[in-house]
Enzyme design. Structure first.
Site, PDB file in Angstrom:
ATOM      1  N   CYS A 124       0.842  -1.205   0.000  1.00 34.99           N
ATOM      2  CA  CYS A 124       0.000   0.000   0.000  1.00 34.99           C
ATOM      3  C   CYS A 124       0.876   1.253   0.000  1.00 34.99           C
ATOM      4  O   CYS A 124       1.179   1.813   1.065  1.00 34.99           O
ATOM      5  CB  CYS A 124      -0.911  -0.003   1.214  1.00 34.99           C
ATOM      6  N   THR A 126       0.556   3.660  -3.130  1.00 35.36           N
ATOM      7  CA  THR A 126      -0.098   4.651  -3.986  1.00 35.36           C
ATOM      8  C   THR A 126      -1.294   5.317  -3.308  1.00 35.36           C
ATOM      9  O   THR A 126      -2.080   4.664  -2.624  1.00 35.36           O
ATOM     10  CB  THR A 126      -0.549   3.958  -5.287  1.00 35.36           C
ATOM     11  N   GLY A 131       0.670   8.532  -6.722  1.00 29.27           N
ATOM     12  CA  GLY A 131       0.946   7.820  -7.979  1.00 29.27           C
ATOM     13  C   GLY A 131       2.421   7.916  -8.325  1.00 29.27           C
ATOM     14  O   GLY A 131       3.276   7.449  -7.568  1.00 29.27           O
ATOM     15  N   GLN A 336      -3.403  -7.622 -34.940  1.00 29.86           N
ATOM     16  CA  GLN A 336      -3.315  -7.365 -36.384  1.00 29.86           C
ATOM     17  C   GLN A 336      -3.204  -8.675 -37.176  1.00 29.86           C
ATOM     18  O   GLN A 336      -3.849  -8.843 -38.208  1.00 29.86           O
ATOM     19  CB  GLN A 336      -2.103  -6.457 -36.667  1.00 29.86           C
ATOM     20  N   VAL A 337      -2.390  -9.591 -36.679  1.00 30.58           N
ATOM     21  CA  VAL A 337      -2.208 -10.872 -37.390  1.00 30.58           C
ATOM     22  C   VAL A 337      -3.548 -11.608 -37.490  1.00 30.58           C
ATOM     23  O   VAL A 337      -3.881 -12.182 -38.525  1.00 30.58           O
ATOM     24  CB  VAL A 337      -1.137 -11.754 -36.681  1.00 30.58           C
ATOM     25  N   GLY A 339      -6.401 -10.157 -37.438  1.00 26.13           N
ATOM     26  CA  GLY A 339      -7.355  -9.302 -38.150  1.00 26.13           C
ATOM     27  C   GLY A 339      -8.659  -9.140 -37.389  1.00 26.13           C
ATOM     28  O   GLY A 339      -8.658  -8.904 -36.183  1.00 26.13           O
ATOM     29  N   GLU A 363       3.634  -0.272 -11.258  1.00 27.03           N
ATOM     30  CA  GLU A 363       5.014  -0.378 -10.712  1.00 27.03           C
ATOM     31  C   GLU A 363       5.896   0.756 -11.225  1.00 27.03           C
ATOM     32  O   GLU A 363       7.095   0.570 -11.470  1.00 27.03           O
ATOM     33  CB  GLU A 363       5.612  -1.751 -11.017  1.00 27.03           C
ATOM     34  N   GLN A 367       7.133   6.343 -18.130  1.00 28.80           N
ATOM     35  CA  GLN A 367       7.722   7.679 -18.094  1.00 28.80           C
ATOM     36  C   GLN A 367       8.588   7.825 -16.831  1.00 28.80           C
ATOM     37  O   GLN A 367       9.698   8.364 -16.891  1.00 28.80           O
ATOM     38  CB  GLN A 367       6.618   8.762 -18.118  1.00 28.80           C
TER      39      GLN A 367
HETATM   40  N1  COS Z   1      16.904   3.143  -3.966  1.00 25.92           N
HETATM   41  C1  COS Z   1      17.318   3.731  -2.813  1.00 25.92           C
HETATM   42  N2  COS Z   1      17.091   5.037  -2.535  1.00 25.92           N
HETATM   43  C2  COS Z   1      16.444   5.758  -3.461  1.00 25.92           C
HETATM   44  C3  COS Z   1      15.996   5.211  -4.678  1.00 25.92           C
HETATM   45  C4  COS Z   1      16.276   3.849  -4.911  1.00 25.92           C
HETATM   46  N3  COS Z   1      15.881   3.248  -6.045  1.00 25.92           N
HETATM   47  N4  COS Z   1      15.379   6.176  -5.391  1.00 25.92           N
HETATM   48  C5  COS Z   1      15.429   7.289  -4.656  1.00 25.92           C
HETATM   49  N5  COS Z   1      16.071   7.037  -3.493  1.00 25.92           N
HETATM   50  C6  COS Z   1      16.385   7.978  -2.412  1.00 25.92           C
HETATM   51  C7  COS Z   1      17.252   9.112  -2.944  1.00 25.92           C
HETATM   52  O1  COS Z   1      18.624   8.757  -2.891  1.00 25.92           O
HETATM   53  C8  COS Z   1      16.911  10.228  -1.979  1.00 25.92           C
HETATM   54  O2  COS Z   1      17.587  10.062  -0.767  1.00 25.92           O
HETATM   55  P1  COS Z   1      18.840  11.011  -0.340  1.00 25.92           P
HETATM   56  O3  COS Z   1      18.301  12.416  -0.358  1.00 25.92           O
HETATM   57  O4  COS Z   1      19.211  10.513   1.011  1.00 25.92           O
HETATM   58  O5  COS Z   1      19.889  10.786  -1.373  1.00 25.92           O
HETATM   59  C9  COS Z   1      15.437   9.987  -1.698  1.00 25.92           C
HETATM   60  O6  COS Z   1      15.166   8.610  -1.983  1.00 25.92           O
HETATM   61  C10 COS Z   1      14.538  10.834  -2.535  1.00 25.92           C
HETATM   62  O7  COS Z   1      14.856  10.589  -3.906  1.00 25.92           O
HETATM   63  P2  COS Z   1      14.336  11.517  -5.091  1.00 25.92           P
HETATM   64  O8  COS Z   1      14.628  12.947  -4.739  1.00 25.92           O
HETATM   65  O9  COS Z   1      14.887  10.984  -6.361  1.00 25.92           O
HETATM   66  O10 COS Z   1      12.748  11.300  -4.993  1.00 25.92           O
HETATM   67  P3  COS Z   1      11.577  11.886  -5.857  1.00 25.92           P
HETATM   68  O11 COS Z   1      10.511  12.329  -4.918  1.00 25.92           O
HETATM   69  O12 COS Z   1      12.098  12.843  -6.863  1.00 25.92           O
HETATM   70  O13 COS Z   1      10.982  10.603  -6.600  1.00 25.92           O
HETATM   71  C11 COS Z   1      10.806   8.842  -8.214  1.00 25.92           C
HETATM   72  C12 COS Z   1      11.710   9.746  -7.324  1.00 25.92           C
HETATM   73  C13 COS Z   1      10.059   9.604  -9.288  1.00 25.92           C
HETATM   74  C14 COS Z   1      11.778   7.878  -8.867  1.00 25.92           C
HETATM   75  C15 COS Z   1       9.816   8.096  -7.318  1.00 25.92           C
HETATM   76  O14 COS Z   1       8.822   8.948  -6.801  1.00 25.92           O
HETATM   77  C16 COS Z   1       9.154   6.934  -8.014  1.00 25.92           C
HETATM   78  O15 COS Z   1       9.753   5.884  -8.226  1.00 25.92           O
HETATM   79  N6  COS Z   1       7.860   7.088  -8.374  1.00 25.92           N
HETATM   80  C17 COS Z   1       7.093   6.002  -8.957  1.00 25.92           C
HETATM   81  C18 COS Z   1       6.448   5.239  -7.875  1.00 25.92           C
HETATM   82  C19 COS Z   1       5.912   3.953  -8.346  1.00 25.92           C
HETATM   83  O16 COS Z   1       6.606   3.161  -8.965  1.00 25.92           O
HETATM   84  N7  COS Z   1       4.661   3.717  -8.039  1.00 25.92           N
HETATM   85  C20 COS Z   1       4.039   2.493  -8.397  1.00 25.92           C
HETATM   86  C21 COS Z   1       3.091   2.134  -7.357  1.00 25.92           C
HETATM   87  S1  COS Z   1       3.636   0.948  -6.297  1.00 25.92           S
HETATM   88  S2  COS Z   1       3.172  -0.684  -7.259  1.00 25.92           S
END
Ligand code: COS
Length: 379
Positions: A124, A126, A131, A336-337, A339, A363, A367
């Site tokens: 849990c 999201t 998102g 498509q294959v 049809g 996941e 993007q």
């Molecule tokens: N492993 C370990 N630490 C991580 C990490 C990873 N893969 N990605 C980020 N971090 C850490 C960063 O190092 C940072 O810590 P420090 O400040 O101590 O260095 C902290 O987490 C924040 O990282 P960041 O600033 O990159 O976070 P953002 O808020 O910009 O978000 C993304 C990063 C976009 C990559 C993240 O929000 C994401 O993965 N979103 C998608 C979520 C998702 O997959 N949802 C699906 C639903 S669950 S099935």
């Protein structure tokens, strides 16, 4: 078909066992599950008898104790049968993975004691406003004495309505942003836990996707996973570890699309010969195979790295992105294959196309994967 050239004898045996299960217990029913949009509890119980809901849980806690590579082999087989069913089993490992990263032995045992007898968990993270922006969480966990009190609503939760235990991400300190997020183990039967609306989805309709509501839910302080403030990193590490095995299911969708197309293309005759003998179709089949092989190798590479203790965000994100995009392309070509028949619900390929779409979305959207990959390139 996923080749077995480099598989161990155990991997070959498990693959054939799951393939047989899929052919007998899943493929004949998948269309009906898709129409009903219901999680098939009877088939789930049979999968539990084989331990398929516990692939990555260590044997000492009652799981199958499979490594990532073997799990991917089996997840592909399940995906070939029905991606929705496969996603539900996989989501159980998604729920477990935060514990494998930061949980104590006692927490893992507690979790395993709930799911091993035949139950699932849910991850849990999201929320409606979150998102892609996973750190934007409104769910809170407030420490009161030796308990935490959790309040909030999680959305798009796979297994939300059927899980017996949840791993929940909540803010213990909102001021700190993502560094104020923490992870908790929450049992379904705690007062205040309820299941909200169920999603009526385009694909993976055999999986259950719901809101999960936490209203003044008290959990003991020992249900905190890792330390306060570790939650976001635990969530990110979890996704790094689960994106490849989730993608293996999408490779299974691709394989099924190829199997259906080859069968159809040999039987369907136009202009005096089977469409497989027309190069326009034969080359589409070849391209589907090339793309599927490439996706499979990226997934297996990511899995083998993890089995050697290497957790690489870029490798996982690249495998996830390529596999999701490939599944969409291969299944669109499959329609498509075939049809007009491809577009008809009489044949299974339009379902494959609907099922494939989620792999560009969940996941972490493709993007977001590109954000992760480009961010690492440019750092
Ligand atoms: N492993 C370990 N630490 C991580 C990490 C990873 N893969 N990605 C980020 N971090 C850490 C960063 O190092 C940072 O810590 P420090 O400040 O101590 O260095 C902290 O987490 C924040 O990282 P960041 O600033 O990159 O976070 P953002 O808020 O910009 O978000 C993304 C990063 C976009 C990559 C993240 O929000 C994401 O993965 N979103 C998608 C979520 C998702 O997959 N949802 C699906 C639903 S669950 S099935």
């Amino acid at each position: 078909m996923a080749n077995q050239y480099l598989f161990t004898d155990e991997q070959k045996d498990l693959q054939l066992m799951v393939r047989d299960f899929v052919n007998k217990e899943i493929i004949p029913h998948a269309a009906e599950w898709d129409v009903k949009g219901e999680f098939p509890q009877d088939t789930f119980r049979k999968a539990c008898d084989m331990g398929l809901h516990l692939m990555g849980i260590p044997e000492e806690f009652g799981g199958m104790g499979l490594d990532q590579t073997t799990s991917c082999i089996l997840r592909e087989e399940l995906g070939r049968g029905d991606a929705g069913f496969a996603v539900s089993l996989g989501a159980n490992m998604l729920g477990y993975t935060p514990l494998s990263i930061a949980g104590t032995k006692e927490q893992i045992k507690h979790f395993a004691d709930i799911v091993v007898p035949g139950a699932v968990s849910a991850f849990c993270l999201t929320e409606a406003q979150g998102g892609s922006d996973a750190g934007n969480s409104k769910t809170t966990a407030v420490k009161v004495g030796d308990e935490y009190v959790i309040n909030g609503v999680k959305t798009f939760i796979t297994n939300g309505g059927i899980a017996s235990v949840y791993t929940v991400f909540a803010m213990t300190d909102k001021e700190k942003g993502v560094k104020g997020m923490s992870a908790f183990l929450v049992e379904r039967d705690r007062p205040g836990v309820s299941v909200g609306a169920e999603e009526n989805k385009m694909g993976i309709r055999a999986s259950n996707t719901t809101e999960v509501v936490f209203e003044d839910v008290h959990v003991p302080a020992d249900h905190l996973i890792g330390k306060e403030g570790d939650g976001f990193k635990i969530a990110m590490k979890t996704l790094d570890r689960t994106r490849p095995s989730g993608s293996a299911t999408a490779v299974g969708i691709c394989q099924r699309a190829i199997d259906e197309c080859v069968k159809y293309a040999k039987e369907r005759v136009v202009f005096g010969k089977p469409i497989a003998k027309h190069q326009a179709v034969a080359f589409m089949l070849a391209d589907m195979e090339i793309q599927t092989q490439a996706a499979r190798q990226m997934v297996m590479h990511a899995a083998r790295l993890m089995d050697n203790g290497i957790y690489d965000s870029v490798v996982a994100a690249a495998a996830k992105t390529f596999t999701g995009d490939t599944a969409m392309k291969v299944t669109t070509d499959a329609v498509q294959v075939l049809g007009g028949f491809g577009y008809s619900r009489e044949y299974p390929v339009e379902k494959l196309m609907r099922d494939a779409k989620i792999y560009q979305i969940f996941e972490g959207t493709n993007q977001i994967q590109r954000v992760v990959i480009s961010g690492n390139l440019l750092r």
